[in-house]
Enzyme design. Sequence first.
Site, mmCIF file in Angstrom:
data_model
loop_
_atom_site.group_PDB
_atom_site.id
_atom_site.type_symbol
_atom_site.label_atom_id
_atom_site.label_comp_id
_atom_site.label_asym_id
_atom_site.label_seq_id
_atom_site.Cartn_x
_atom_site.Cartn_y
_atom_site.Cartn_z
ATOM 1 N N CYS A 332 0.827 -1.216 0.000
ATOM 2 C CA CYS A 332 0.000 0.000 0.000
ATOM 3 C C CYS A 332 0.857 1.261 0.000
ATOM 4 O O CYS A 332 0.421 2.309 -0.481
ATOM 5 C CB CYS A 332 -0.964 0.002 1.180
ATOM 6 N N HIS A 807 -0.923 0.641 7.609
ATOM 7 C CA HIS A 807 -1.566 0.750 6.295
ATOM 8 C C HIS A 807 -1.486 2.188 5.801
ATOM 9 O O HIS A 807 -1.623 3.130 6.575
ATOM 10 C CB HIS A 807 -3.025 0.309 6.428
#
Length: 847
Positions: A332, A807
Site C-alpha cells: 500500500c 496501512h
Amino acid sequence: MADVGEVLMSVLSTIRVPKPGDRVHKDECALSFSSPESEGGLYVCMNSFLGFGGQYVDRHHARSGQRAYLHITRTRKAKEEDNNSGSGHPPKKKPTRLAIGIEGGFDVEQELYEEDVKVVILPDRQEVTSEDLATMPDVVRERVSLSMAGIMAADSVSHTLQVQQWDGEVRQESRHAADLKQLDNGVKIPPSGWRCEVCDLQENIWMNLTDGKVLCGRRYFDGSGGNNHALLHFQETGYPLAVKLGTITPDGADVYSYDEDDMVLDAKLPEHLSHFGIDMMTMEKTERTMTELEIAVNQRVGEWEVIQESGTTLRPMFGPGLTGMKNLGNSCYLNSVMQVLFTVPDFQSKYVSNIDKIIDDAPSDPTQDFKTQVAKLGYGLLSGEYSKPAPDPGDENGASEPRGDQIGIAPQMFKALVGRGHPEFSTNRQQDAQEFLLHFINMVERNCRSGSNPSEAFRFLVEERIVCQQSQKAKYTQRVDYIVQLPVPMDQATNTEELQEAERRREEGDSSAPTVRAQIPFTACMAALSEPEILTDFWSSAVQTKTTATKTTRFASFPDHLVIQIKKFTFGLDWVPKKLDVSIDVPDTLDLSALRATGQQPGEELLPEVAPPPLMTPDVEVKGILGSHFNEEDDSLYSPLLSPVLDDSTVSQLCEMGFPLEACRKAVYYTGNTGIDAAMNWIMSHMDDPDFSAPLVLPGCSSGAGTTPTESLSEEHLATIVSMGFSRDQATKALRATSNVLDRAVDWIFSHLDDLESMDVSEGGRSAAESEGGRDPPPGPRVRDGPGKYELFAFISHMGTSTMCGHYVSHIKKDQQWVIFNDQKVCASEKPPKDLGYLYFYRRVAE
C-alpha cells in the site's frame, strides 16, 4: 491457408520448453495489465515466454518474427452453494497463521477459474488444441505438448512475486534462553487471576522470567493494550525475557525478548515456568496470542473502519484517473505514492502521453525496462480501462450494488523492477512511503539524463546561512532537496491539559480513560522549521576557533509541486521507534513567500574560505608536507595531503550503533576528537545531508582520501563511466572522490547527479524570465522557480505504530472532489482526514 500441421512443423524450431531459471510471464501482459481473465485472454510467446494481451501480440509478432503463442483464457467458476453456510456462499477458511503462501496462512488464491489453453499461430491466428496435436507427427506432438505443459506448470513470475512465502511466525531461539538466570526469590504464580502489579490491569499481562514480576504489556498506537509496565521493568533491571500469561499451553507460549526486540523461542520454557510454580502441561489458553492479534489487524487493515471515514457510506467511483491498485502483500505504500505521482502533469506527459512511442522503442524484454513499466503503470491508472467494478463472488449476474472494489491493476512487474536489488523494497514487508517516494525519484533521475525529467516538478534549492556570533560574518551554502520535512513540536500542543489528564488516568489504570490526540498548530511546525538553529560547536574561520553560530534555512527556489512530510516517526529516550499521535491543522492553501532566501546582505561580510586545522596528536610534529603554496611554514597545517588522526575508539562506537563508517569518521573529525557525545550530536544534526555517508574529504582538498589531485586516473575507468553518458570531467570528479575505485565511483556519481548536472549548466540552469520577478537564478542544478503560493491537492495517511507496519491510504482532489484511494477501493471522500496525514502534496497557484 496452409495445413496447421505444416505450419507447426515450420515453426517448431522456435518453440522452446521452459528450463529452470526461465522467467515465464503467463499471468500478466508485459505492456499492459491484460491477463488470462481479461477479455481476449493472454498470449504467451513460446520462445521468450513473455505474455501479451490481444492488443499487443500482433505488434510483438511483427517485431520479433515469433509466430507460436500459447493462448490462455480463464473464466470464473460458479461457486457451489453450501447448505450449511446459510448465505449461499461457502464459508471462507479463516487464517490460523500469520503467513502468506503457507498452509493455514492468508489465502491469495481466493478465486477458482476454469482454464482454456491452445496454441495460436500468427499472423492468421490458426488454433491448435491438445486434441489436434494427437493427430500430428510424433516430433511435432512431443515438442509442442512439452512446451505447453512446461509453460502451464512453471511458476509465473508475477504469481511468484505475489505469493512469495512469508511466515511471520518464524521465530529464532533467544540468545538469553540457554543461560537465563532466575532469582530464587520464592515467587509463585497462580494459574489464573493475573493482574499488573503496578496498575491492576487484567489483560495483556506478561511475567518476567528472571524475577517473576507480573506486569502489563506495551500500549498500542490507539491507546489500547497495556501501560508499558513490563517494558519499563526491563529498562530498570535489564531482565530480558517475558512470557505472556494466558497463552501458555502444553505446546508453548508467547515469549518476548526486550533486549532482542522480537518474539523468540525459549527451548527451556517448561523449566523456566516451573521455577515460578507454573506447570506448563496443565495450562489452558485464555488470551489471544500475538500472532492472533496481528492476524486480526491484517484482516481489518483493508476495511473502511480504519480509514477515519467509518461513519459514512462511501460512493464508489470509476473512470479515467480513478483506478484502484491491488495490494501485493503490504504494497500500500507503493500504491498510495504512485496514485499521487500520476496526478502530476509532468509524470503524465513523460510516461502516458507518448506511451505508443515508448512501447515502440521498448527493448526485446520490456519487463526489465524502467520507462516501459512506468508508462504501463501510468496508462493503467489514467486510462480507465481497468476502473471497473470487481464482480461479487456471490453475484453471478452482477445485479448487486457496486461495493467499491475494482478489478484494478496489480503492479507486480513494476514493484519487482523498482525494488530489484534494494534490501527493503524488494521484500513483502511494509515500508516508509516517504523513503519509497525518494527512491522512485532517484530512479527517475537515473533514467532521465536525456529528455524531460518529471522529478524536476519537485526539485528545489535550499539556502543555509550560518552566522558566526563572534565575528558576525556569514557563510552561505545551497543544496538540492525534494521534500520539506516539518518537525512536530509536541510542547506546542493546544490541548495540554486534556493530554495530561488522560495520561494521569491511564497511569492509574483507568480503562475508561479516553484516547486524546495532541492538537498541534501547523504554524508551530513551520516556525520550528524557519527559526534559527543554534550551533554550539561551530569552527569559525574568522576567529580560528570554535564558537557559537546560528543557522537559518530558506528556499532559494520554489518548486512547481511541494511535498511536505510531517515527521511523526521518531525515537523515544530508549531509542525505541515510536509514532507521534497528533492532529495538525494543515491548511488548504500555503504562502511561503516570506521564506524566500535573500542571499548575501548589503554590507555583510563572508567568512573567509580557510579550512580548520586537521586533527593531530600533540606529540606529532608536522614537517615536510607541502600544501598548495609549496611552503612548509604556511601550508603544513592545512595540507590536503595530511591524514587526520582520528580517535578509533569513538569511530568504532559510532559504527556499532549502525552508522556508516565514513559518516562516523566525519563526526569525529568535525568535532575535534572531543568525545562520543559531541560526535553523536554531529551525526544526529547531519543525517539528512546528501553526502552524509560519502567519503571524508578534507577541507581544501577536492579528492577523496588517499587520492591526490595529481594522481593519475585509470583511463579504462574513465572510459567506462563516460560510456554511461557522463562527461569526462564528471567521471574524473567521481573517481577522485572515491580513490579511483570504479564500483564506488559509479555509486557516487548516481548519488551526486544534481551536483554533476550543475557542471554542465553555465547560468544555474534557468533563465531570468523563469525566475520570480526577474530575480537572478540561484547557482546549481536545474530548478524551476516561481511564486511561493500553493494549494493542497493530495495527501497520504498512515495508520499503525511505525512505518514498518500498518496501512497507507491516499486522498487526491479530482475536479474539486476529494477521492480516497484505498488499494482496490476508490470512493468519493466525505470527511478527508487532512489533519492526520503523513505526506502532503501542494501545487503552485497560478497568479
